[in-house]
Every structure is written in structure tokens, then in C-alpha cells.
Design an enzyme around this catalytic site. Structure first.
Site, PDB file in Angstrom:
ATOM      1  N   ASP A  21       0.830  -1.210   0.000  1.00 31.63           N
ATOM      2  CA  ASP A  21       0.000   0.000   0.000  1.00 31.63           C
ATOM      3  C   ASP A  21       0.867   1.265   0.000  1.00 31.63           C
ATOM      4  OD1 ASP A  21      -2.309   1.489   0.061  1.00 31.63           O
ATOM      5  OD2 ASP A  21      -2.586   1.345   2.221  1.00 31.63           O
ATOM      6  N   ASN A  69     -10.534  -2.459  -6.334  1.00 33.45           N
ATOM      7  CA  ASN A  69      -9.678  -1.598  -7.172  1.00 33.45           C
ATOM      8  C   ASN A  69     -10.259  -1.345  -8.563  1.00 33.45           C
ATOM      9  OD1 ASN A  69      -6.500  -2.828  -5.842  1.00 33.45           O
ATOM     10  ND2 ASN A  69      -7.706  -1.049  -5.255  1.00 33.45           N
TER      11      ASN A  69
HETATM   12  C1  FPP Z   1      -1.507   0.248  -3.466  1.00 34.46           C
HETATM   13  O1  FPP Z   1      -1.130   1.580  -3.515  1.00 34.46           O
HETATM   14  C2  FPP Z   1      -1.075  -0.532  -4.608  1.00 34.46           C
HETATM   15  C3  FPP Z   1      -1.885  -1.127  -5.515  1.00 34.46           C
HETATM   16  C4  FPP Z   1      -3.347  -1.024  -5.488  1.00 34.46           C
HETATM   17  C5  FPP Z   1      -1.361  -1.910  -6.613  1.00 34.46           C
HETATM   18  C6  FPP Z   1      -0.086  -2.659  -6.363  1.00 34.46           C
HETATM   19  C7  FPP Z   1       0.552  -2.840  -7.673  1.00 34.46           C
HETATM   20  C8  FPP Z   1       1.878  -2.812  -7.930  1.00 34.46           C
HETATM   21  C9  FPP Z   1       2.894  -2.694  -6.891  1.00 34.46           C
HETATM   22  C10 FPP Z   1       2.363  -2.868  -9.336  1.00 34.46           C
HETATM   23  C11 FPP Z   1       1.982  -4.033 -10.189  1.00 34.46           C
HETATM   24  C12 FPP Z   1       2.098  -5.356  -9.559  1.00 34.46           C
HETATM   25  C13 FPP Z   1       2.793  -6.432 -10.006  1.00 34.46           C
HETATM   26  C14 FPP Z   1       2.644  -7.704  -9.260  1.00 34.46           C
HETATM   27  C15 FPP Z   1       3.707  -6.407 -11.169  1.00 34.46           C
HETATM   28  P1  FPP Z   1      -2.298   2.661  -3.599  1.00 34.46           P
HETATM   29  O2  FPP Z   1      -2.472   2.997  -5.026  1.00 34.46           O
HETATM   30  O3  FPP Z   1      -3.500   2.164  -2.907  1.00 34.46           O
HETATM   31  O4  FPP Z   1      -1.646   3.853  -2.842  1.00 34.46           O
HETATM   32  P2  FPP Z   1      -2.394   4.953  -1.944  1.00 34.46           P
HETATM   33  O5  FPP Z   1      -3.059   4.210  -0.814  1.00 34.46           O
HETATM   34  O6  FPP Z   1      -1.271   5.823  -1.477  1.00 34.46           O
HETATM   35  O7  FPP Z   1      -3.355   5.668  -2.824  1.00 34.46           O
END
Ligand code: FPP
EC number: 2.5.1.-
Length: 246
Positions: A21, A69
Site C-alpha cells: 500500500d 480496485n
Molecule cells: C496500493 O497503492 C497498490 C496497488 C493497489 C497496486 C499494487 C501494484 C503494484 C505494486 C504494481 C503491479 C504489480 C505487479 C505484481 C507487477 P495505492 O495505489 O492504494 O496507494 P495509496 O493508498 O497511497 O493511494
């Protein structure tokens, strides 16, 4: 600062799960678009997979995309899917070289066909690897998983395949997406948020929880080691008393 060498290899968590996250906030702090955070999040994924493999962790499960998501802006969802496809293409050789087997949990049919095709290819090509099992939770939601297990079991009861008195935890386990995984031992969540967000609700019944105030793109070897050292310093009682354990 601790390194991988400081970890006690005889007391490793068998199954580590991570709620990655903070990509969006990491990007915002730098005055960039959220997508920039996800791109850098991929680097943290690579680092973490490599470090867990080096430690000889048996199972690593990453929450890459939740059922919720899908409600994000279209352009962000598309970017995440593109990053997934590009990473799978790029990392296939490395996964194979490191004897890592890829798997997924979640509603994979809801992903774009390109992503499904790439996943199938990597899963098939790494199927015989015997090192770490890397599981990507994609379009995953724990309540959805439990609902679908209940439906399957109910259907089998209706058709006299299972009798209600034989429904035990093992039967439920075999109907979950995670039927090929042991329970989670250590659950890590980055970004400082302290919640589970519909991730592996059944499977974390006795997991040790570790929340760290670092955004996912900054999650490094040192942070992983701190999480595992914290796990190794805890007494897991599974409902028993300390005296019973000794
Ligand atoms: C959370 O940060 C992250 C995600 C919803 C996606 C995770 C994806 C990756 C790390 C990249 C792709 C994955 C792979 C396996 C290649 P957020 O967007 O919720 O951050 P925030 O809470 O600060 O808004």
C-alpha cells in the site's frame, strides 16, 4: 541496519503475505501522477520477491489488485494491467532461474485477456519449479472467495457429494482460491494503514500482523528483515498458554 544474514533460517515464516500500500501517496509526495508510484511499486515487488527467495521463504503472496480496485479511474486500472503484463514478460526468465513458481488467486476471468494470457504462460512455464511459490492476488476479495466456497459446498451438499456433518475446516480450505497454500504466518502491510482490506480473512486466523509506516515503493531489504525479525521475536501460542508451549 539489519540485513538478510541476520535472519534465523530455522525460524522462518513459511508463508508471508503482503498488502502493498501507498504507491499513490508516494507519487503525490513527489508531485507526480499516481501511475509513477505504481511503476516504482513494481521495483519494490522485484526486490521483495528476490529477497524472500534468497531467504528461502516457501510461500509469498502479494495483494496486487483487489475486487474494489476496479472502481479506480479507468486510466489507473489500465496502467496497472499494463504494468502487470509488462512485468510478467520481463520477469519470466528471472522467476524461472530462481526456481520460483507463479500462481494466482482471485477472479482471474475478470482480467483483460492479454493479462490472462500472460499469466497462463508464466504459470505453465514455472509450474515445475520447486523453490518459492509466488502468488499474486488479482481481482481478489476475501468475502467473494468465501462466498464462492460456500456456494460450491452447498451445491455439493444438494447433490449428495458431501454430507453436512462432514463439513470441517479442511473441506472449507479445499474450496478456497488458496487451497494450494498453507495458512499465512506473517502479514505485512505498508503505508501506515492498520487494516486488512478484505485480504485472506480466513487464512490469517493465526497470522502475526506487521504494519510499517513506509510507502510500498520504498519497501527495501532492510524493512523486510525488520518484519521477519519482529515475527521471530514473537511467541505464537495458537490459543495455548506460554507454559504449555514450553
Ligand atoms: C496500493 O497503492 C497498490 C496497488 C493497489 C497496486 C499494487 C501494484 C503494484 C505494486 C504494481 C503491479 C504489480 C505487479 C505484481 C507487477 P495505492 O495505489 O492504494 O496507494 P495509496 O493508498 O497511497 O493511494
Amino acid at each position: 541496519m539489519h540485513t538478510l544474514e541476520d535472519v534465523d533460517k530455522h525460524k522462518l515464516p513459511q508463508h508471508v503475505a503482503v498488502i502493498m500500500d501507498g504507491n499513490g501517496r508516494w507519487a503525490k509526495q513527489r508531485g507526480k501522477l499516481r501511475v509513477f508510484g505504481h511503476e516504482n511499486g513494481v521495483e519494490a515487488v522485484r526486490r521483495t520477491v528476490e529477497n524472500c527467495a534468497k531467504l528461502q521463504i516457501s510461500y509469498l503472496t502479494l495483494y496486487a489488485f483487489s475486487t474494489e480496485n476496479w472502481n479506480r479511474p479507468k486510466v489507473e486500472v489500465e496502467t496497472l494491467m499494463k504494468l502487470l503484463v509488462a512485468s510478467l514478460r520481463k520477469e519470466l526468465k528471472t522467476l524461472h532461474k530462481n526456481n520460483i513458481r507463479l500462481n494466482t488467486i482471485g477472479n482471474i476471468e475478470s482480467l483483460p485477456s492479454k493479462a490472462q494470457k500472460e499469466l497462463t504462460e508464466v504459470i505453465t512455464k514455472t509450474a515445475n519449479n520447486s523453490g518459492m511459490t509466488l502468488t499474486l492476488a488479482l481481482s481478489y476479495g476475501s468475502r467473494e472467495e468465501i462466498k464462492s466456497a460456500v456456494k460450491d459446498i452447498a451445491f455439493k451438499v444438494k447433490n449428495n457429494i458431501i454430507s453436512p456433518e462432514n463439513i470441517d475446516e479442511a473441506v472449507i480450505n479445499t474450496h478456497l482460491y488458496t487451497h494450494f497454500l498453507p495458512d499465512v504466518d506473517l502479514l505485512i502491510r505498508t503505508s501506515g494503514e492498520q487494516r486488512i482490506s478484505n485480504f485472506l480473512l480466513w487464512q490469517i486466523a493465526y497470522a502475526e500482523l506487521y504494519f510499517i509506516d513506509v510507502f510500498w515503493p520504498d519497501f527495501s531489504e532492510h524493512h523486510l528483515v525488520e518484519a521477519i525479525l519482529s515475527y521471530q521475536n514473537r511467541e505464537r501460542r495458537f490459543g495455548k498458554t506460554s507454559e504449555q508451549l514450553n
